[in-house]
Design a protein around this motif. Structure first.
Motif, PDB file in Angstrom:
ATOM      1  N   TYR A  48       0.852  -1.191   0.000  1.00  0.00           N
ATOM      2  CA  TYR A  48       0.000   0.000   0.000  1.00  0.00           C
ATOM      3  C   TYR A  48       0.889   1.243   0.000  1.00  0.00           C
ATOM      4  O   TYR A  48       1.808   1.348   0.821  1.00  0.00           O
ATOM      5  N   SER A  49       0.615   2.174  -0.905  1.00  0.00           N
ATOM      6  CA  SER A  49       1.367   3.432  -0.928  1.00  0.00           C
ATOM      7  C   SER A  49       0.516   4.505  -1.595  1.00  0.00           C
ATOM      8  O   SER A  49      -0.507   4.200  -2.216  1.00  0.00           O
ATOM      9  N   GLU A  50       0.958   5.764  -1.456  1.00  0.00           N
ATOM     10  CA  GLU A  50       0.192   6.846  -2.084  1.00  0.00           C
ATOM     11  C   GLU A  50       0.405   6.840  -3.591  1.00  0.00           C
ATOM     12  O   GLU A  50      -0.518   7.019  -4.370  1.00  0.00           O
ATOM     13  N   LYS A  51       1.667   6.638  -3.990  1.00  0.00           N
ATOM     14  CA  LYS A  51       1.992   6.616  -5.420  1.00  0.00           C
ATOM     15  C   LYS A  51       2.875   5.413  -5.727  1.00  0.00           C
ATOM     16  O   LYS A  51       3.440   4.805  -4.821  1.00  0.00           O
ATOM     17  N   MET A  52       2.995   5.102  -7.000  1.00  0.00           N
ATOM     18  CA  MET A  52       3.857   3.990  -7.414  1.00  0.00           C
ATOM     19  C   MET A  52       5.290   4.501  -7.533  1.00  0.00           C
ATOM     20  O   MET A  52       5.684   5.096  -8.521  1.00  0.00           O
ATOM     21  N   HIS A  53       6.053   4.328  -6.485  1.00  0.00           N
ATOM     22  CA  HIS A  53       7.454   4.743  -6.436  1.00  0.00           C
ATOM     23  C   HIS A  53       8.269   3.790  -7.326  1.00  0.00           C
ATOM     24  O   HIS A  53       8.025   2.589  -7.319  1.00  0.00           O
ATOM     25  N   PRO A  54       9.253   4.312  -8.113  1.00  0.00           N
ATOM     26  CA  PRO A  54      10.057   3.428  -8.975  1.00  0.00           C
ATOM     27  C   PRO A  54      10.703   2.275  -8.203  1.00  0.00           C
ATOM     28  O   PRO A  54      10.831   1.161  -8.708  1.00  0.00           O
ATOM     29  N   MET A  55      11.099   2.570  -6.940  1.00  0.00           N
ATOM     30  CA  MET A  55      11.732   1.523  -6.131  1.00  0.00           C
ATOM     31  C   MET A  55      10.739   0.389  -5.821  1.00  0.00           C
ATOM     32  O   MET A  55      11.104  -0.786  -5.812  1.00  0.00           O
ATOM     33  N   LEU A  56       9.465   0.737  -5.613  1.00  0.00           N
ATOM     34  CA  LEU A  56       8.461  -0.296  -5.342  1.00  0.00           C
ATOM     35  C   LEU A  56       8.241  -1.149  -6.594  1.00  0.00           C
ATOM     36  O   LEU A  56       8.051  -2.361  -6.516  1.00  0.00           O
ATOM     37  N   GLN A  57       8.288  -0.495  -7.739  1.00  0.00           N
ATOM     38  CA  GLN A  57       8.116  -1.196  -9.023  1.00  0.00           C
ATOM     39  C   GLN A  57       9.199  -2.260  -9.201  1.00  0.00           C
ATOM     40  O   GLN A  57       8.963  -3.315  -9.784  1.00  0.00           O
ATOM     41  N   ARG A  58      10.377  -1.952  -8.680  1.00  0.00           N
ATOM     42  CA  ARG A  58      11.513  -2.877  -8.818  1.00  0.00           C
ATOM     43  C   ARG A  58      11.250  -4.239  -8.170  1.00  0.00           C
ATOM     44  O   ARG A  58      11.817  -5.248  -8.550  1.00  0.00           O
TER      45      ARG A  58
END
Length: 205
Positions: A179-189
């Motif tokens: 769960y996060s506010e936005k899709m951070h590039p690090m989370l995408q990784r």
């Protein structure tokens, strides 16, 4: 209506709390999480992410205690967030047999190990504390079904990132929900690691 398809105990609790209508985010996210897929959930503050996390965790565990090993883990940034989430979970688990345990760095690891061994269904922890438990075999993950991360942006911190990579390498099979506010590039990784075939649910302002 996602609430209508939840466990009867959850529906009863929602009625007691006078929560009758899901938020747009809950309408979109709950069915996807219930499907068992790995999910990235992105929505602004106040859209009902934490409540979704609690409801889907209770649903996954069928609202009852089983065995002694945790079947759901929730990672949060720090002790303050851990205690907040613990209190929020207690609102929903009060009249069930589910056991919620909260751990954090400031609590001695041996205390955590012995208390968890007494039985926990839902384990709320910080990445560092959780990683320490894993490294010391302080928690059994053989029954783990659901691994959620609340406000996952904090994983961009180096120490938290390293801890989550270490933790997830030890887990054989499990559903992950971030769960996060936005899709951070690090989370995408993480898609290349433990978030394989992940679905995305996003609600914007």
């Amino acid at each position: 209506m996602p609430f209508k398809k939840l466990h009867a105990d959850i529906q009863e609790k929602l009625a007691t709390l006078e929560i009758t209508t899901p938020t747009p985010f809950q309408s979109k996210s709950i069915p996807v999480i219930k499907s068992g897929a790995n999910v990235y959930c992105n929505a602004p503050t106040g859209s009902g992410k934490t409540t979704s996390l609690i409801l889907t965790t209770l649903q996954k565990l069928k609202c009852k205690a089983v065995g002694n090993a945790p079947r759901a883990v929730v990672l949060v940034e720090n002790k303050e967030k851990a205690m907040e989430l613990y209190d929020a979970f207690l609102c929903y688990t009060k009249h069930t047999s589910l056991r919620v345990y909260v751990g954090y760095e400031e609590l001695h690891i041996d205390v955590q190990k012995s208390e968890i061994a007494m039985g926990a269904d839902i384990l709320i922890s910080t990445p560092k504390s959780m990683n320490k438990l894993f490294l010391l075999n302080g928690v059994s993950i053989s029954q783990l079904k659901l691994f959620s991360i609340d406000d996952a942006e904090f994983l961009s911190q180096k120490s938290s990132y390293a801890a989550i990579m270490s933790i997830t390498q030890s887990i054989q099979k499990c559903q992950y929900v971030l769960y996060s506010e936005k899709m951070h590039p690090m989370l995408q990784r993480f898609e290349g690691y433990f978030m394989e075939y992940a679905k995305k649910v996003a609600v914007v302002d």
